[in-house]
Design a protein around this motif. Sequence first.
Motif, PDB file in Angstrom:
ATOM      1  N   GLU A   3       0.835  -1.215   0.000  1.00 57.31           N
ATOM      2  CA  GLU A   3       0.000   0.000   0.000  1.00 57.31           C
ATOM      3  C   GLU A   3       0.869   1.263   0.000  1.00 57.31           C
ATOM      4  N   GLU A   4       1.956   1.217   0.737  1.00 56.01           N
ATOM      5  CA  GLU A   4       2.882   2.359   0.778  1.00 56.01           C
ATOM      6  C   GLU A   4       3.480   2.620  -0.617  1.00 56.01           C
ATOM      7  N   VAL A   5       3.844   1.539  -1.306  1.00 57.96           N
ATOM      8  CA  VAL A   5       4.421   1.698  -2.649  1.00 57.96           C
ATOM      9  C   VAL A   5       3.352   2.207  -3.619  1.00 57.96           C
ATOM     10  N   ARG A   6       2.097   1.746  -3.468  1.00 56.84           N
ATOM     11  CA  ARG A   6       0.994   2.249  -4.309  1.00 56.84           C
ATOM     12  C   ARG A   6       0.848   3.753  -4.147  1.00 56.84           C
ATOM     13  N   GLU A   7       0.916   4.205  -2.900  1.00 56.70           N
ATOM     14  CA  GLU A   7       0.755   5.645  -2.655  1.00 56.70           C
ATOM     15  C   GLU A   7       1.932   6.433  -3.219  1.00 56.70           C
ATOM     16  N   LEU A   8       3.149   5.921  -3.021  1.00 58.02           N
ATOM     17  CA  LEU A   8       4.327   6.611  -3.570  1.00 58.02           C
ATOM     18  C   LEU A   8       4.252   6.703  -5.094  1.00 58.02           C
ATOM     19  N   ALA A   9       3.709   5.648  -5.722  1.00 60.91           N
ATOM     20  CA  ALA A   9       3.643   5.622  -7.188  1.00 60.91           C
ATOM     21  C   ALA A   9       2.726   6.708  -7.741  1.00 60.91           C
ATOM     22  N   GLN A  10       1.852   7.238  -6.910  1.00 58.82           N
ATOM     23  CA  GLN A  10       0.990   8.358  -7.351  1.00 58.82           C
ATOM     24  C   GLN A  10       1.766   9.670  -7.392  1.00 58.82           C
ATOM     25  N   GLN A  11       2.911   9.720  -6.669  1.00 57.21           N
ATOM     26  CA  GLN A  11       3.652  10.985  -6.534  1.00 57.21           C
ATOM     27  C   GLN A  11       5.003  10.951  -7.245  1.00 57.21           C
ATOM     28  N   ASP A  12       5.700   9.829  -7.122  1.00 61.83           N
ATOM     29  CA  ASP A  12       7.123   9.814  -7.473  1.00 61.83           C
ATOM     30  C   ASP A  12       7.518   8.362  -7.807  1.00 61.83           C
ATOM     31  N   LEU A  13       7.726   8.111  -9.104  1.00 59.41           N
ATOM     32  CA  LEU A  13       7.990   6.743  -9.569  1.00 59.41           C
ATOM     33  C   LEU A  13       9.281   6.187  -8.975  1.00 59.41           C
ATOM     34  N   ASP A  14      10.333   7.023  -8.905  1.00 62.01           N
ATOM     35  CA  ASP A  14      11.611   6.553  -8.350  1.00 62.01           C
ATOM     36  C   ASP A  14      11.467   6.207  -6.865  1.00 62.01           C
ATOM     37  N   ALA A  15      10.722   7.027  -6.139  1.00 67.19           N
ATOM     38  CA  ALA A  15      10.514   6.749  -4.710  1.00 67.19           C
ATOM     39  C   ALA A  15       9.774   5.426  -4.544  1.00 67.19           C
ATOM     40  N   ALA A  16       8.795   5.168  -5.398  1.00 70.49           N
ATOM     41  CA  ALA A  16       8.056   3.905  -5.342  1.00 70.49           C
ATOM     42  C   ALA A  16       8.977   2.726  -5.630  1.00 70.49           C
ATOM     43  N   LEU A  17       9.827   2.894  -6.627  1.00 72.32           N
ATOM     44  CA  LEU A  17      10.754   1.835  -7.025  1.00 72.32           C
ATOM     45  C   LEU A  17      11.765   1.548  -5.915  1.00 72.32           C
ATOM     46  N   ILE A  18      12.300   2.589  -5.317  1.00 68.52           N
ATOM     47  CA  ILE A  18      13.249   2.408  -4.204  1.00 68.52           C
ATOM     48  C   ILE A  18      12.572   1.656  -3.060  1.00 68.52           C
ATOM     49  N   ASN A  67      16.696 -15.119   5.401  1.00 74.95           N
ATOM     50  CA  ASN A  67      18.087 -15.575   5.267  1.00 74.95           C
ATOM     51  C   ASN A  67      18.409 -16.025   3.851  1.00 74.95           C
ATOM     52  N   GLN A  68      17.777 -15.358   2.873  1.00 78.00           N
ATOM     53  CA  GLN A  68      18.060 -15.716   1.479  1.00 78.00           C
ATOM     54  C   GLN A  68      19.095 -14.760   0.894  1.00 78.00           C
ATOM     55  N   PRO A  69      19.920 -15.248  -0.017  1.00 78.06           N
ATOM     56  CA  PRO A  69      20.869 -14.355  -0.674  1.00 78.06           C
ATOM     57  C   PRO A  69      20.145 -13.353  -1.568  1.00 78.06           C
ATOM     58  N   VAL A  70      20.766 -12.204  -1.746  1.00 78.60           N
ATOM     59  CA  VAL A  70      20.201 -11.153  -2.602  1.00 78.60           C
ATOM     60  C   VAL A  70      21.098 -11.016  -3.827  1.00 78.60           C
ATOM     61  N   TYR A  71      20.494 -11.118  -4.990  1.00 76.38           N
ATOM     62  CA  TYR A  71      21.229 -10.998  -6.259  1.00 76.38           C
ATOM     63  C   TYR A  71      21.845  -9.587  -6.344  1.00 76.38           C
ATOM     64  N   PRO A  72      23.147  -9.495  -6.705  1.00 78.92           N
ATOM     65  CA  PRO A  72      23.818  -8.190  -6.662  1.00 78.92           C
ATOM     66  C   PRO A  72      23.100  -7.074  -7.426  1.00 78.92           C
ATOM     67  N   ASP A  73      22.507  -7.384  -8.568  1.00 79.07           N
ATOM     68  CA  ASP A  73      21.835  -6.326  -9.342  1.00 79.07           C
ATOM     69  C   ASP A  73      20.681  -5.686  -8.567  1.00 79.07           C
ATOM     70  N   THR A  74      20.057  -6.463  -7.692  1.00 76.77           N
ATOM     71  CA  THR A  74      18.966  -5.904  -6.884  1.00 76.77           C
ATOM     72  C   THR A  74      19.525  -4.817  -5.957  1.00 76.77           C
ATOM     73  N   PHE A  75      20.667  -5.112  -5.318  1.00 78.20           N
ATOM     74  CA  PHE A  75      21.349  -4.102  -4.492  1.00 78.20           C
ATOM     75  C   PHE A  75      21.846  -2.933  -5.337  1.00 78.20           C
ATOM     76  N   HIS A  76      22.441  -3.255  -6.486  1.00 72.95           N
ATOM     77  CA  HIS A  76      22.988  -2.195  -7.343  1.00 72.95           C
ATOM     78  C   HIS A  76      21.900  -1.232  -7.789  1.00 72.95           C
ATOM     79  N   THR A  77      20.725  -1.773  -8.086  1.00 72.41           N
ATOM     80  CA  THR A  77      19.616  -0.927  -8.519  1.00 72.41           C
ATOM     81  C   THR A  77      19.171  -0.019  -7.377  1.00 72.41           C
ATOM     82  N   TYR A  78      19.060  -0.602  -6.198  1.00 73.57           N
ATOM     83  CA  TYR A  78      18.697   0.182  -5.008  1.00 73.57           C
ATOM     84  C   TYR A  78      19.716   1.305  -4.772  1.00 73.57           C
ATOM     85  N   ASN A  79      21.004   0.974  -4.814  1.00 77.21           N
ATOM     86  CA  ASN A  79      22.043   1.985  -4.587  1.00 77.21           C
ATOM     87  C   ASN A  79      22.016   3.067  -5.661  1.00 77.21           C
TER      88      ASN A  79
END
Length: 187
Positions: free
Chosen positions: A139-154, A168-180
């Motif tokens: 729901e938080e991401v839905r609301e952010l998507a109404q204002q700011d696409l990058d904020a929703a994506l982050i 305790n699952q590994p995170v694929y590096p590109d997921t972190f890279h995109t966030y950063n």
Amino acid sequence: MKREEALSLVRDQITEHRYTHTLGVVDTAIMLAEKYGADVQKAELAAIFHDYAKFRSKEEMAAIIKQQKMDPQLLSFHSELWHAPAGAYLVQKEAGVTDEAVLNAIRYHTSGRIGMTLLEKVVYVADYIEPGRRFPGVEEVRELAQQDLDAALIQALKNTIQFLMKKNQPVYPDTFHTYNDLTMKKE
Ligand code: DGI
Ligand code: FE
Ligand code: FE
Ligand code: FE
């Protein structure tokens, strides 16, 4: 390709539940493309095909990743990540989609990537917030998507990373890279 033709190709590949999800992603991607000025037809096509490979066998997807010389690291991470790059390949090969921007939106809809295009962001966020999605934080991401696409994506990336880490699952590096990448670009 026409919407109905594309939808019928996808319908043969996935379950009814996943098809309903796909229709939700299509509506949401069109709405976001209109709102943020992305190419609406490309957003629609990418959304229709984004989960095309979701039910292919692990063996087939792994073979594609190897043969097509995609990131070999993918094979060490969760097989849930594979349907996005394998899907981009299969949509080109089997459905004849050639538009690289559309194929990239399919390819990066699960991990994201550094330097995501507007179209890629639209499909990523639409996949996360379509009306059928019900998980903590959506729901938080839905609301952010109404204002700011990058904020929703982050926020979507942050939720995904936190969810994986809690299990305790590994995170694929590109997921972190995109966030950063997106977080550093935000003022
Ligand atoms: O195919 P969908 O269910 O519509 O959604 P998706 O393609 O965005 O994500 C599929 C799954 O992939 C989801 O359960 C979360 C998982 N995932 C996303 N990023 C990562 C990941 N799994 C791992 N192990 N590492 C990641 O970085
Ligand atoms: Fe997916
Ligand atoms: Fe996603
Ligand atoms: Fe999806």
